[in-house]
Enzyme design. Structure first.
Site, short mmCIF file in Angstrom:
data_model
loop_
_atom_site.label_atom_id
_atom_site.label_comp_id
_atom_site.label_asym_id
_atom_site.label_seq_id
_atom_site.Cartn_x
_atom_site.Cartn_y
_atom_site.Cartn_z
N SER A 1 -5.83 -8.23 -5.10
CA SER A 1 -6.01 -7.01 -4.32
C SER A 1 -7.49 -6.61 -4.30
O SER A 1 -8.29 -7.29 -3.67
CB SER A 1 -5.10 -5.90 -4.87
OG SER A 1 -5.03 -4.81 -3.98
N HIS B 1 -2.27 -6.85 0.98
CA HIS B 1 -1.03 -6.14 1.32
C HIS B 1 -0.92 -5.96 2.84
O HIS B 1 -0.61 -4.89 3.35
CB HIS B 1 -0.96 -4.78 0.62
CG HIS B 1 -1.38 -4.82 -0.81
ND1 HIS B 1 -0.70 -5.55 -1.76
CD2 HIS B 1 -2.42 -4.22 -1.46
CE1 HIS B 1 -1.31 -5.39 -2.94
NE2 HIS B 1 -2.34 -4.61 -2.78
#
Length: 206
Positions: free
Chosen positions: A120, A161
């Protein structure tokens, strides 16, 4: 320059063993950098990542540049077989690394052959510029940051994401519209991973 090895993830750690197996020893020592999440009270997902790495057979040791000086952090990188940079707030991560002098240490170590695993925020920060993360992370939570220039280890900015699992699809699509023309963006889903070897980027199942 040694061959560089990076594994960039959106969420799951499933690809880690196959990534590390050809370039490290079994049961190798991973330096875990939790910095991106230090501003949040809930660190449950960090504990889950540490546990997962342990279950995969690795020795995990925390390397926290916010608690170490630049020289100590650089020495610690020399004592591990791979570095793992966890997720959280990308702007805080970059700001804190710079304040600690750890940004250059990471870049130098990776360019010298230390495998890098980023999840991330840890995946986003290695690109040329983290400005496109502005609609996904809160800049007001970050450590002081005078420039959004990233670590420059890859030529694209990873947007994690990408299916909207964090914050929904709206911010992801807004990011595409606002930044897509001026930045090289790679929208990475949670079920994907990016492997970078000596500048060559390929997408694998995550």
């Amino acid at each position: 320059m040694a061959n560089t090895h990076l594994l960039l993830l959106s969420r799951w750690l499933t690809p880690v063993p196959a990534f590390l197996a050809p370039i490290t020893r079994p049961g190798c020592r991973i330096g875990y950098v939790p910095t991106a999440s230090s501003i949040y009270p809930d660190h449950a997902w960090l504990d889950l990542e540490r546990d997962t790495l342990g279950q995969q057979g690795y020795q995990v040791t925390d390397l926290d540049p916010e608690l170490m000086g630049a020289a100590a952090f650089a020495r610690a990188l020399q004592a591990v077989d791979a570095v793992f940079v966890a997720g959280g707030n990308t702007f805080h991560l970059l700001g804190a690394l710079r304040l600690a002098g750890a940004d250059r240490a990471i870049v130098d170590a990776v360019r010298s052959g230390l495998p890098y695993i980023g999840v991330s925020a840890g995946a986003a920060v290695v690109g040329p510029d983290i400005a496109p993360l502005a609609l996904l992370d809160d800049l007001t939570e970050a450590a002081p940051l005078t420039s959004t220039e990233g670590l420059g280890l890859v030529e694209v900015t990873v947007i994690p994401h990408a299916e909207g699992t964090v914050g929904g699809r709206g911010p992801v699509e807004a990011t595409r519209k606002r930044f897509g023309n001026d930045h090289r963006l790679h929208f990475l889903r949670d079920d994907e991973a990016i492997v970078v070897s000596d500048g060559t980027l390929r997408v694998i199942p995550g």
